[in-house]
Write a protein that holds these residues in place. Structure first.
Motif, PDB file in Angstrom:
ATOM      1  N   MET A  35      10.354 -32.740  -9.070  1.00 12.90           N
ATOM      2  CA  MET A  35      10.580 -31.608  -8.164  1.00 12.90           C
ATOM      3  C   MET A  35      11.295 -30.472  -8.890  1.00 12.90           C
ATOM      4  N   ARG A  36      12.262 -30.813  -9.746  1.00  9.75           N
ATOM      5  CA  ARG A  36      12.984 -29.793 -10.514  1.00  9.75           C
ATOM      6  C   ARG A  36      12.056 -29.121 -11.520  1.00  9.75           C
ATOM      7  N   VAL A  37      11.202 -29.919 -12.141  1.00  3.82           N
ATOM      8  CA  VAL A  37      10.251 -29.366 -13.113  1.00  3.82           C
ATOM      9  C   VAL A  37       9.309 -28.377 -12.419  1.00  3.82           C
ATOM     10  N   ALA A  38       8.692 -28.787 -11.318  1.00  6.78           N
ATOM     11  CA  ALA A  38       7.719 -27.941 -10.623  1.00  6.78           C
ATOM     12  C   ALA A  38       8.358 -26.678 -10.047  1.00  6.78           C
ATOM     13  N   SER A  39       9.651 -26.754  -9.759  1.00  9.15           N
ATOM     14  CA  SER A  39      10.369 -25.597  -9.198  1.00  9.15           C
ATOM     15  C   SER A  39      10.913 -24.666 -10.280  1.00  9.15           C
TER      16      SER A  39
END
Length: 422
Positions: free
Chosen positions: A100-104
């Motif tokens: 989720m952190r990567v995609a955000s």
């Protein structure tokens, strides 16, 4: 099945390592199929960019992490022990949070850069195409995309556009007092190069040349930006005309070598030339930095350029982290709910099977002429015995072990009030 993440990124590995574990786009489905076929993972998605190579997998158990790292080393012909020094891994909730952190854009070299979401979506689509995506990762990535969208719309993380492309142009502005008098040669025609081109145009670059393996693709980008289009093979003829060279292709071999740059600087009468290589694997030979009047930078050199922009996004990042915390919690709750739903379905199917067996016996008894009252009594007795068999055995075992907690749980599940007089 547990979710894990295995990978290397710009924080843990230098570009020399990252380029060796990068996956060429045309080989991605083959790699995914190999990973799943070897039964290292049940489902897999691979994200491979200039700043990271990450494998998101649904596996049987946590021990698979070491096996997947070994697979990554074997696939790229690397020493396993050497690669482990640069790898990181995440398990279950930490894995969900990480993707989720990567995609955000919260784990990117440029905090909040938007390109990574498109790259994750592309990786997801490739896994779908290769039939390496199942219900576990399907559910995860749909939640990931939803959370990344919320981060974009509900926070200021995407304001003041910064990216690798923006950082490359900022570097050019620092080296050349006025890029409005400069010629820029852009190699590649993907999304990053398109962003570079637009940033250069917005800053008034005098002349823009786009080189690509496919002339039609270069011409399309060139037409949109009033630029010139050339083939990769023509770079040697145009390099001496370029003050700024920014390259980002998917080539597995360098496109610009030391000798080519030496010839270009000689033709330029040693006027400085800036070369920014934002490709992994690298498009420009590292030896180019030995050439006098040629200034070579890679993605790893852009850290200082983007540092100020990162500070401006810290507050937005804090708000984004809160959204991600909520997203992780909601996903894990949905996952547990799905497990309970599966259990309920299984329980109902077992009860249905018992019902059908007893009903079949009853119908056969009626066909033989047995009295309906007797058949009904046997049906009821058979249903009761089979339905209470497993709970009765559980109660006996709990009683034999003096497990009061198990007995209390059983009382609650079975709807028995032990304190009531019977």
């Amino acid at each position: 099945m547990p979710l894990i993440t295995v990978g290397v990124n710009h924080k843990t590995a230098p570009v020399a390592i990252r380029e060796r574990v990068a996956f060429a786009p045309e080989k991605m489905i083959n790699a995914l199929s190999s990973l799943v076929a070897d039964q290292k993972a049940n489902e897999a998605v691979i994200v491979s960019t200039c700043n990271r190579t990450e494998l998101y997998c649904s596996v049987d158990n946590e021990e698979r992490i070491a096996q997947i790292i070994d697979w990554l080393a074997e696939y790229h012909g690397l020493d396993k022990q050497d690669l482990r020094k640069y790898c990181y891994s995440h398990f279950e909730a930490d894995s969900v949070r990480h993707v989720m952190r990567v995609a955000s854009g919260l784990d990117s070299l440029v905090l909040g850069e938007p390109q990574i979401l498109g790259q994750v979506k592309s990786a997801y689509a490739v896994s779908q195409e290769g039939t390496c995506l199942g219900s576990e990762l399907e559910s995860l990535f749909q939640r990931v995309f939803s959370i990344a969208k919320r981060v974009r719309t509900d926070t200021a993380i995407g304001e003041n556009p910064v990216s690798i492309a923006f950082a490359a142009v900022s570097l050019a502005q620092r080296i050349f007092a006025d890029i409005r008098q400069s010629t820029a040669l852009l190699i590649g025609a993907g999304q990053t190069i398109e962003l570079v081109a637009r940033h250069l145009k917005e800053n008034g670059v005098k002349r823009l040349i786009v080189a690509n393996r496919t002339l039609a693709r270069a011409e399309k980008l060139a037409t949109d930006l009033q630029a010139e289009a050339i083939l990769l093979g023509d770079i040697g003829d145009y390099l001496s005309q370029a003050d700024i060279v920014i390259s980002s292709t998917a080539s597995q071999l360098p496109i610009i070598g030391k000798g080519m740059v030496e010839r270009a600087t000689a033709q330029r009468r040693h006027a400085p030339i800036l070369l920014v290589d934002i490709a992994v694997p690298r498009d420009i030979e590292p030896e180019v930095e030995e050439v006098k009047d040629a200034y070579l930078y890679t993605v790893d050199d852009l850290h200082s350029v983007i540092e100020e922009n990162v500070k401006a996004r810290q507050d937005a990042a804090k708000a984004a982290e809160s959204i991600i915390d909520e997203g992780v919690e909601l996903y894990l709750r949905a996952l547990e709910s799905r497990k309970v739903s599966d259990l309920i379905v299984t329980f109902r199917q077992a009860a249905e099977s018992i019902k059908n067996q007893e009903l079949e016996k009853a119908l056969k008894s009626l066909e033989t002429g047995q009295a309906p009252e007797q058949v009904m009594t046997k049906l009821a007795h058979g249903l009761m015995n089979k339905l209470i068999h497993a709970p009765t055995r559980y109660l006996r075992d709990a009683g034999a072990d003096a497990d009061q907690q198990a007995l209390n749980i059983a009382s609650s599940v079975l709807g028995i009030d032990e304190e009531k007089d019977h």
